[in-house]
Design an enzyme around this catalytic site. Structure first.
Site, PDB file in Angstrom:
ATOM      1  N   LYS A 127       0.818  -1.223   0.000  1.00 53.70           N
ATOM      2  CA  LYS A 127       0.000   0.000   0.000  1.00 53.70           C
ATOM      3  C   LYS A 127       0.854   1.276   0.000  1.00 53.70           C
ATOM      4  CE  LYS A 127      -1.714  -2.087   3.485  1.00 53.70           C
ATOM      5  NZ  LYS A 127      -1.923  -3.504   3.539  1.00 53.70           N
ATOM      6  N   GLY A 208      -2.850 -15.127   9.135  1.00 48.61           N
ATOM      7  CA  GLY A 208      -2.135 -14.397   8.079  1.00 48.61           C
ATOM      8  C   GLY A 208      -2.858 -13.144   7.623  1.00 48.61           C
ATOM      9  N   GLU A 211      -1.105  -7.199   9.585  1.00 48.02           N
ATOM     10  CA  GLU A 211       0.157  -6.612   9.137  1.00 48.02           C
ATOM     11  C   GLU A 211       1.276  -7.052  10.082  1.00 48.02           C
ATOM     12  OE1 GLU A 211       0.317  -4.259   6.289  1.00 48.02           O
ATOM     13  OE2 GLU A 211      -1.488  -5.456   6.180  1.00 48.02           O
ATOM     14  N   ASP A 222      -4.012   1.175   8.338  1.00 45.15           N
ATOM     15  CA  ASP A 222      -4.147   0.392   7.109  1.00 45.15           C
ATOM     16  C   ASP A 222      -5.346   0.888   6.294  1.00 45.15           C
ATOM     17  OD1 ASP A 222      -3.595  -2.253   5.570  1.00 45.15           O
ATOM     18  OD2 ASP A 222      -5.696  -2.454   6.145  1.00 45.15           O
ATOM     19  N   LYS A 226      -5.739   2.729   2.522  1.00 49.06           N
ATOM     20  CA  LYS A 226      -6.631   2.209   1.479  1.00 49.06           C
ATOM     21  C   LYS A 226      -7.647   3.266   1.041  1.00 49.06           C
ATOM     22  CE  LYS A 226      -6.042  -2.580   2.937  1.00 49.06           C
ATOM     23  NZ  LYS A 226      -6.466  -3.587   3.906  1.00 49.06           N
TER      24      LYS A 226
HETATM   25  N1  HSE Z   1      -3.708  -6.509   7.289  1.00 53.22           N
HETATM   26  C1  HSE Z   1      -4.588  -6.266   6.193  1.00 53.22           C
HETATM   27  C2  HSE Z   1      -6.005  -6.621   6.622  1.00 53.22           C
HETATM   28  C3  HSE Z   1      -4.147  -7.084   5.034  1.00 53.22           C
HETATM   29  O1  HSE Z   1      -6.175  -7.192   7.695  1.00 53.22           O
HETATM   30  O2  HSE Z   1      -6.945  -6.305   5.906  1.00 53.22           O
HETATM   31  C4  HSE Z   1      -4.556  -6.532   3.720  1.00 53.22           C
HETATM   32  O3  HSE Z   1      -4.126  -5.227   3.502  1.00 53.22           O
END
Ligand code: HSE
Length: 350
Positions: A127, A208, A211, A222, A226
């Site tokens: 990003k 997974g 971040e 985050d 976006k």
């Molecule tokens: N850590 C981000 C989320 C991953 O949880 O959406 C995708 O950008």
């Protein structure tokens, strides 16, 4: 038939999964899509670098240990040498999947710049370069006759950016609101199930979604990146990170969640942008207790959704995975497919 040589910058979950996809499904993709893929370089902070213009044997690369000598012991180097590898390797396309740095986007911004300057197209899930240097890098790509694609920077492989750019032609887009972070949405859902905050975050990390620093997810950084990407790419907002107000979910307590449930509401971290009457764009990120009949209230787990406000169609909502290794690796594949389509179109019109 065309074969694209690929360099993987960062060999963590996403690029590793892309390599697995190429290794397992390369032939099927070849016959379905009309081009082949060959990995000629891999670099990773922990593993070093491996450059083989004749093509890296992915079955070997995918099974190397995690130590800093992993590539060095197999004909590569313990140094990462990113600038030299990116500028000098024989790749047509660089897949950049290093960590997102929300401060200045580095080192990914440099990775992308070196690639574009040396005539290589770039796909990235990162990003940082898109949000903080998107316009400059896009014009650098144009100057060099190559492509800069970044579908995976928002909502992983769920098509949002290209879909809105291509399929909303002729519509006026006046804003959007969405659930754009899988981790925080997962955590809020698990807290509704009665789990405590820390355990819910740990689960999101194990799956997974999170971040490298989960504070980026929890505190809304985050989503802020976006929202910046969507606002500038789709609303032509011309705004910067500092223009987007941000509040994360760490202030949402189990009591808030229970109270909302009693009132027929559900907490969601919502990222939104709206065009004002004077043409400017106002954008922000904040937790909101949505009524259950709101279109975003039923979006659960790591799923993301974004609802675009258009003039002729009203709200158009896209929902799908927003995080995950396979889902994000697919975004890179979709970028490569888009680059192939653009190149094929150019040569057909030449
Ligand atoms: N850590 C981000 C989320 C991953 O949880 O959406 C995708 O950008």
């Amino acid at each position: 038939m065309t074969t694209y040589d690929i360099a993987l910058i960062g060999f963590g979950g996403v690029n590793r999964t892309l390599a697995e996809l190429i290794a397992k499904r390369g032939e099927a993709l070849h016959s379905e899509l009309g081009f082949g893929l060959r990995v000629v370089a891999i670099t990773d902070l922990r593993l070093g670098s491996l450059v083989q213009p004749e093509g890296i044997d992915l079955s070997i690369a995918l099974n190397l240990g995690a130590g800093s000598e992993a590539f060095a012991a197999n004909g590569g180097s313990a140094d990462t040498n990113n600038e030299a590898v990116i500028r000098n390797c024989s790749a047509d396309i660089i897949c950049e999947a290093t960590f997102t740095n929300p401060q200045d986007g580095e080192p990914a911004v440099s990775h992308v710049r070196w690639a574009l300057e040396s005539g290589k197209s770039v796909c990235t899930t990162n990003k940082g370069p898109v949000a903080l240097r998107g316009a400059g890098l896009t014009s650098l790509a144009e100057q060099n006759g190559v492509h800069f694609e970044f579908e995976g920077a928002v909502m992983s492989g769920t098509p949002v950016i290209r879909l809105a750019k291509r399929m909303f032609a002729g519509l006026e887009l006046n804003g959007f609101e969405g659930i754009l972070n899988g981790t925080s949405n997962y955590v809020l859902g698990r807290m509704e199930d009665g789990l405590d905050f820390e355990t819910a975050i740990r689960e999101a990390q194990e799956r997974g979604y999170a971040e490298a620093n989960p504070a980026a997810d929890i505190e809304g950084y985050d989503v802020q990146l976006k929202v910046l990407i969507l606002a500038n790419e789709l609303l032509d907002a011309g705004i910067e990170l500092k223009d987007i107000q941000r509040q994360g979910i760490s202030t949402v307590t189990p009591e808030n969640i229970q109270k909302a449930a009693r009132e027929g509401r559900r907490w969601k971290l919502v990222g939104a942008a709206r065009r004002n009457l004077d043409g400017t764009v106002t954008a922000g990120v904040s937790p909101v207790a949505l009524p259950l009949d709101h279109g975003l209230a039923g979006v659960s787990g790591a799923t993301n959704a974004v609802s675009f406000e258009t003039d002729l169609l009203g709200a158009v909502t896209v929902s799908g995975p927003g995080a995950g290794r396979v889902e994000t690796a697919y975004a890179l594949l979709s970028d490569i497919i888009a680059i192939h389509a653009a190149r094929t179109e150019v040569s057909a019109n030449a």
